[in-house]
Design an enzyme around this catalytic site. Structure first.
Site, PDB file in Angstrom:
ATOM      1  N   GLY A  11       0.829  -1.199   0.000  1.00 56.60           N
ATOM      2  CA  GLY A  11       0.000   0.000   0.000  1.00 56.60           C
ATOM      3  C   GLY A  11       0.861   1.246   0.000  1.00 56.60           C
ATOM      4  N   CYS A  12       0.274   2.361   0.388  1.00 53.20           N
ATOM      5  CA  CYS A  12       0.979   3.645   0.403  1.00 53.20           C
ATOM      6  C   CYS A  12       2.304   3.524   1.148  1.00 53.20           C
ATOM      7  CB  CYS A  12       0.095   4.693   1.067  1.00 53.20           C
ATOM      8  SG  CYS A  12       0.895   6.298   1.244  1.00 53.20           S
TER       9      CYS A  12
END
Length: 167
Positions: A11-12
C-alpha cells in the site's frame, strides 16, 4: 556490520516506511517504485509499479522472517490491489525477493499466515524477483517524520501476530 536488503510493497509507502524504520536492526529505508513497466518511474508516471520500500537491515539484529512477520501485521495482505482507501495496482501487496533464500522465506511465511487462520481471508501477496527500484521524489521520503499527522492506513494489528513455531 553486514547489511542485507529487503523490498516490500503493502500500500501507500508513507505508512510502511514510518513503521518499519522504527524496528530494531533497521539501518536505512527509502520509498520508491518497483515491479512494473515504466523506466525512471515517478509519482506522476509509475505505470504498473507498486509503491514500495527498500529496507537495509542488519541480519545480526533482525531476520528477514521477522521483517515479513511485521509486514503482514501492518497491512492487509488479503485485499487485492488495495490498502484502506487506496485502490489500484500501485497499492498491491508484494514481496520482491533478492535471492532464492528470501523467496523461500516469503513462501513459508505466507503459508504460515494462511495456516494461522488469524487474517480475514486468503493472502494475495505476490512473490516476485526484485528488479529496478526507482527512488521516489524527496517529498515522499520520510513523509510521516516531516508531517506527523499525515495520511497513513498502516498500523500494527495486535491480532495478526504469527504464533511462534514449535522447535
Amino acid at each position: 556490520m553486514t547489511t542485507a536488503k529487503a523490498v516490500l510493497a503493502g500500500g501507500c509507502f508513507w505508512g510502511m516506511q514510518d513503521l518499519i524504520r522504527k524496528r530494531p536492526g533497521i539501518v536505512s529505508t527509502r520509498v520508491g517504485y518497483t515491479g512494473g513497466d515504466v523506466p525512471n518511474a515517478t509519482y506522476r508516471n509509475h505505470g504498473t509499479h507498486a509503491e514500495a520500500i527498500e529496507i537495509g537491515y542488519d541480519p545480526a539484529v533482525t531476520s528477514y522472517r521477522d521483517l515479513l512477520e511485521f509486514f503482514f501485521q501492518i497491512h492487509d495482505p488479503t485485499t487485492l490491489n488495495r490498502q484502506g482507501g487506496d485502490i489500484g495496482l500501485s497499492y498491491r501487496s508484494a514481496i520482491f525477493y533478492t535471492d532464492d533464500e528470501q523467496k523461500h522465506v516469503a513462501q513459508e511465511t505466507i503459508a504460515d499466515v494462511e495456516a494461522s487462520g488469524l487474517w480475514p481471508g486468503k493472502v494475495v501477496t505476490e512473490v516476485t524477483a526484485a528488479g529496478p527500484f526507482w527512488e521516489a521524489e524527496p517529498e515522499h521520503q520520510d513523509y510521516l517524520e516531516r508531517i506527523p499527522n499525515g495520511y497513513t492506513c498502516h498500523f500494527p494489528r495486535p491480532g495478526w501476530k504469527l504464533p511462534h513455531r514449535a522447535a
